[in-house]
Design an enzyme around this catalytic site. Structure first.
Site, PDB file in Angstrom:
ATOM      1  N   CYS A   1      37.510  32.025  38.746  1.00  0.00           N
ATOM      2  CA  CYS A   1      37.348  33.470  38.433  1.00  0.00           C
ATOM      3  C   CYS A   1      36.865  33.660  36.846  1.00  0.00           C
ATOM      4  O   CYS A   1      36.129  34.330  36.375  1.00  0.00           O
ATOM      5  CB  CYS A   1      38.546  34.152  38.722  1.00  0.00           C
TER       6      CYS A   1
ATOM      7  N   HIS B   1      44.596  36.095  36.558  1.00  0.00           N
ATOM      8  CA  HIS B   1      43.294  36.211  37.034  1.00  0.00           C
ATOM      9  C   HIS B   1      42.498  36.787  36.090  1.00  0.00           C
ATOM     10  O   HIS B   1      42.719  37.465  35.045  1.00  0.00           O
ATOM     11  CB  HIS B   1      43.549  37.262  37.934  1.00  0.00           C
TER      12      HIS B   1
END
Length: 1129
Positions: free
Chosen positions: A239, A481
């Site tokens: 990510c 994240h």
């Protein structure tokens, strides 16, 4: 009052919400203001469109039908109603209550229905079937049941929902227990239901949904359809990479520059530039999320690498460095500098004398402090703040001695695209560890950076910058994240790029939600989700406002290299075709058709290769409806083959147990369905495979054999011929024969058909399966030879002369060729190292029997090199990464390189190297890898070379001097030491043998500092090992080195020399704590705190190590030195 957040089958309740009572009085069902305020308190950040409250007195409760609706009511421009199930919904123990949103079309239908009923007419419409498939409406609501006369006798439930056509109402299946609804309870002296009536109230808060995704389930969500953009698939922990790639993609000038890199002859498996071009074009054209697997494979990464999170700044620099190398010598050389590179000046300026020392350097990004900085402007002011050097920190100015001075940095120029790295990870001195800085740090949509430029900088053009990208991290030091918020165009909206999902974003989501810390204006006592505090910006991308049109100039089809566009467009068409085929598979059955003509064109094993592509000339690929019958199939195939339906016979081909595919049974029952045949004889997911026999040719064969009809024949076989001259096996004919006839009965027809003389001897073989071909006895019958329908007989003209010396015909018989086909293997040869630009990737057809010498000769012919200079490395499959060098060529055959799972449809990879020395010489050499420390210990260069196995360390040092420009004096001071797990194993003398080096260690070569060498020649100095660690000795990092302790030198003075040796600035060195370590144990460090302490005479080089306790430069100390830096081919 009963305050409840009941979990229902259809509801995810907001269990954290509580209604606050403003006084000692119990909450009333008709106190709409307090109920509304509680809804606002729970979601204070959401923008409201309208709100309303409504009460419905339900009479005759016990006589109601299973489902009852309230009158309609409005909240702003929206229309609602309450849905009551008095006997329960999907259960009978609880009354169920829901709130339903009504689109305008349904409102109109209800009004019409009610008007027709009121007029005594039969309704012409059922309003419950009217719906609008496109609407959505987001709302918070509170539903309550209460006693009609006493509103304090109540039960209230709250929730929120995105109302849409798929889920048009939302509420509570188990609202109130029907066994208790009509009886008093210890809490309430009167029941909810009294006199067969009850009050149902609702407060609804309709919310704005500017992004279109508030409380969205994302079921069947299509990013391309909703936003015009697509996301990137996450491979596991990529990510961080996805967020950067999206930012770079929407920097149009960068995308155009990448497209201009010449990649016409590149392979996406090992060319980062080409793989990136493909990713960018896919982001432009694909309708689904784009895979980055091809890109990471070009980095040389495997699946394990894709599950490791890396520092985004390091990844960005490594990527840009890779692209820069590819751009050298092209029209876009230095183009990245024009986009991303600015200049900053580091200076020291004396206060009392006219002396300044300065250095101007390029920068690709700016790292800015967050801790203690409220705004981005504060961070810039902090970056250029001036430090005054006075007292003990005076600056030594050449020719002027120690002087008071000002030290700092200033920006000389700023790039068009400014990447700002916010230092969210830093070392906490009090907690003695690396931590994430979640402090609030505000950044603007627009910022003027001219105040931070030097006085001599060019200010003729505005230095106002506009925010176009915010890269966000959520989590802590150990993981989390990443996603990106990007403004793709000059005047466009903002969008959130979260891996494979793209959604619209508000300015609040861009700014306020990513400042970090406590949001401004947060209501007192708010107990919402605390995780938001850990979601904050860690990288900002600003575009120079005066250059926006240049930076964001549209990317056109002409900007994309033709080979990229052409290749990917075709790949997309293939994908589209496959999708269409999958849809058609529900209606059609794919049919692969082999005919006599196709059989004659085939030169391999079995009847044909059904794994071949659809454009294979041997096979015909078509489709037929699954509900078609065999007669329909026969008409269809006759039309394809331009034959009369009476002139063909269809045979079904099936898999035999020996993994061959042969003709099995004729499809004579014309009324049976295609799917019925397939269900009985082949797997569900398999193509229908048929052989079409041409009956006109069959009738001629009957005449040739003197037969009158088929009854004389009961076995259907296929003939192949081995041609010695062409070295091929080919199909020849399909024949019906009598099982009682001898094999030799074929001879007369063969000789006549091929115009051979009558005395030509013929040898027959049965092709049974791969690796099994039997010689047939010509005098035995077909039945005795166990020849059955679909069997293949191969024949050849028996050679009557010795052909062993005929090298132009390696296959002397059909058996030889069959053996080759059985052991045939396609080897893909790839250069061992990606920087080997002189040689490429190619395939060779060899056999598993091929030995090392023959393989080397075949590769050498392809490369036009001497085979003696080739070395081969076997590969891991399916990762296609190098495994092990072939060490014993004399015992090697290709069988050693073939995995047990190999099939003839896949290629085996073998890596090759063209050596500078012959392989025989190499056996006497040893590959040496060393790291040369070129600037103290702050820079290292890896190099490889061969030296004699019987050589010495001096040979290694001599090779280093040939690769590094050193003067004679520096070359004489070279020394080599070995490091394992960040510990020095051994320092070597030039006379030490190569065999003394440990194969698992890392060899470092450095120029011994001149002053150190001079000091060690006296009795006033001793050499000691210095080792880096972080907090405990199991967390070692960086390169250990040798350092000199001087007699009488205090710790304060030693630190100054040590800082210079390390090349650390004051900020970096302030994080270093000195400690004494035991050389032979993991005992606790003894930390040195007295600046007047003298270490000389206290530390023994054999027993002690000088330890440096500080966090590693990359911010993540790993145990036992297992940290992996980002690497790309």
């Amino acid at each position: 009052m009963v305050l409840s957040n009941v979990d229902a089958e259809e509801v995810n309740m907001d269990s954290s919400m509580e209604l606050e009572e403003s006084s000692q009085e119990p909450l009333r069902a008709d106190n709409y203001e307090e109920i509304y305020n509680s809804l606002v308190h729970h979601e204070p950040d959401l923008e409201e469109a309208a709100h309303a409250s409504y009460s419905w007195v339900v009479k005759n409760f016990s006589t109601l039908e299973d489902k009852t609706y309230s009158p309609l009511f409005k909240a702003g421009h929206t229309t609602w109603r309450i849905v009551l199930f008095p006997k329960g919904c999907n259960q009978t123990e609880y009354a169920s209550v829901f709130l339903e949103y009504l689109p305008q079309c349904k409102v109109e239908a209800i009004r019409k229905y009610e008007a027709e009923l009121a007029a005594g007419k039969t309704p012409t419409i059922d309003p419950e079937i009217v719906n609008d498939e496109t609407y959505s409406c987001c709302a918070q609501f509170a539903l309550s049941l209460s006693n009609v006369q006493d509103p304090t006798v109540m039960q209230i439930n709250t929730s929120h929902h995105r109302f849409r056509s798929e889920v048009k109402d939302w509420g509570f299946t188990r609202f109130v227990d029907l066994r208790k609804i009509a009886v008093p309870t210890p809490e309430f002296p009167v029941p909810f239901l009294e006199n067969d009536e009850i009050c149902i109230s609702v407060t609804v808060r309709v919310l704005q949904d500017p992004t279109g995704v508030l409380w969205h389930s994302f079921v069947n969500y299509n990013s391309k359809k909703e936003t015009g953009y697509v996301g990137l698939k996450n491979q596991g922990a990529t990510c961080y990479m996805n967020s950067l790639l999206q930012s770079l993609f929407f920097t149009n000038i960068f995308r155009k520059t990448v497209y201009k890199i010449p990649t016409d002859n590149d392979d996406s498996r090992d060319s980062v530039a080409y793989a990136l071009q493909r990713v960018f074009y896919n982001l432009e054209k694909q309708r689904e999320p784009v895979s980055t697997t091809e890109l990471t494979r070009s980095f040389g990464w495997n699946s394990f690498d894709s599950f490791m999170q890396h520092d985004i700044q390091e990844f960005n620099r490594v990527l840009q460095d890779n692209l820069e190398k590819k751009m050298k010598g092209t029209e876009v050389e230095n183009a990245l500098n024009d986009i991303f590179v600015g200049k900053m000046k580091s200076y020291v300026k004396c206060i009392d004398v006219n002396y300044e020392s300065s250095r101007v350097e390029d920068f690709w990004d700016i790292q800015l402090n967050v801790k203690g900085m409220d705004t981005l402007e504060d961070s810039f002011r902090d970056a250029i703040q001036v430090e005054t050097l006075t007292g003990d920190n005076k600056y030594y100015a050449e020719g002027h001695g120690l002087q008071d001075a000002h030290k700092g940095i200033i920006f000389e120029s700023l790039p068009n695209v400014l990447q700002l790295q916010l230092k969210r990870f830093d070392y906490d001195m009090l907690r003695d560890m690396m931590v994430k800085i979640n402090d609030r740090h505000e950044f603007p949509l627009e910022i003027d950076l001219e105040p931070y430029l030097s006085e001599t900088a060019d200010k003729s053009e505005s230095h106002v910058y506009v925010l176009h990208g915010v890269l966000v991290h959520g989590g802590d030091l150990h993981g989390g994240h990443y996603y990106a918020l990007i403004k793709p165009e000059k005047d466009s909206n903002w969008f959130k790029f979260d891996d494979d999902r793209v959604t619209r974003a508000t300015i609040k989501e861009v700014l306020e939600d990513n400042y970090g810390g406590e949001p401004a204006g947060r209501a007192k006592g708010y107990n919402g989700n605390p995780f938001k505090r850990f979601m904050n910006a860690y990288m900002l991308v600003y575009f120079r406002k005066s250059r926006l049109d240049h930076i964001l100039s549209p990317v056109t089809a002409e900007d994309v290299p033709f080979h990229v566009r052409n290749t990917l467009d075709e790949e997309h068409r293939v994908v589209e075709r496959k999708l269409l085929e999958r849809e058609e598979q529900q209606i059609y059955r794919r049919v692969r058709v082999l005919t006599t003509d196709g059989f004659k064109k085939y030169h391999g094993f079995d009847m044909t290769d059904f794994s071949a592509s659809d454009d294979d000339p041997v096979l015909i690929t078509t489709k037929i409806k699954r509900n078609a019958n065999i007669w329909d199939l026969q008409k269809h195939l006759a039309g394809l083959l331009n034959r009369d339906t009476s002139g063909i016979r269809i045979w079904l081909m099936t898999n035999r147990q020996n993994r061959t595919v042969r003709v099995d049974l004729p499809l004579d029952k014309k009324t049976i369905l295609v799917d019925q045949i397939c269900d009985m004889h082949i797997r569900k997911d398999m193509d229908m495979r048929v052989y079409v026999e041409f009956l006109s040719e069959h009738n001629q064969l009957l005449a040739d054999f003197g037969a009158t009809d088929d009854n004389d024949f009961d076995t259907y076989i296929f003939l192949k011929i081995f041609d010695y001259e062409t070295q091929q096996i080919s199909g020849l004919a399909d024949l019906h024969v009598s099982k009682n006839s001898p094999i030799s009965s074929l001879s007369e027809w063969i000789r006549e058909h091929l115009k051979w003389s009558s005395d030509v001897p013929i040898t027959y073989y049965e092709e049974i399966k791969t690796g099994m071909v039997d010689v047939l006895d010509p005098n035995a019958s077909f039945e005795k030879s166990e020849i059955q329908v679909g069997d293949i007989i191969c024949f050849e003209k028996k050679l009557v002369h010795d052909s062993s010396s005929d090298t132009s015909h390696p296959y002397k018989s059909a058996l030889d060729l069959y053996d080759f086909m059985a052991h045939r293997v396609v080897i893909t040869f790839e250069p061992r190292y990606s920087d080997d630009t002189n040689n490429g990737v190619f395939d060779l057809v060899l056999t598993t029997h091929t030995n090392y010498t023959d393989m080397a000769r075949a590769v050498a012919n392809k490369l036009n090199v001497d085979p003696n200079y080739l070395q081969f490395t076997m590969a891991h499959l399916p990762s296609r990464t190098p495994r092990s060098v072939i060490r014993n060529p004399s015992k090697f055959t290709l069988q050693n390189a073939i995995p047990s799972t190999y099939s003839h449809n896949q290629n085996v990879v073998m890596f090759y190297e063209v050596l500078d020395i012959t392989l025989s010489e190499l056996e006497r050499k040893q590959l040496i890898r060393v790291h040369f420390l070129s600037n103290g210990i702050s820079h290292e260069t890896q190099m490889e070379f061969y030296v004699d196995k019987e050589g010495t360390v001096e040979d290694i040092l001599r090779q280093v001097t040939q690769k590094v420009p050193l003067n004679a004096e520096d070359a004489s001071r070279l020394r080599l030491y070995e490091v394992y797990n960040h510990r020095i194993l051994k320092s070597h003398l030039p006379t030490d043998g190569i065999y003394d080096l440990n194969e698992f260690s890392t060899a470092y070569v450095e120029v011994t500092p001149k002053e150190e060498q001079m000091q060690l020649k006296t009795d006033d100095a001793v050499s000691i090992v210095v080792q880096h660690f972080f907090k405990d000795l199991s967390r070692l990092h960086d390169i250990p080195f040798y350092f000199v302790l001087l007699r009488g030198e205090t710790l304060k003075d030693l630190k100054k020399r040590l800082q210079k040796r390390l090349g650390y600035n004051d900020t970096q060195f302030s994080k270093v704590k000195l400690a004494v370590l035991q050389a032979q144990s993991f005992g606790k460090p003894y930390y040195l705190t007295d600046d007047d302490e003298v270490l000389y005479g206290e530390l023994e080089p054999q027993s002690h190590i000088l330890g440096l306790d500080h966090p590693p430069a990359n911010g993540s100390a790993q145990y036992h030195g297992m940290d992996q830096a980002i690497r790309m081919k």
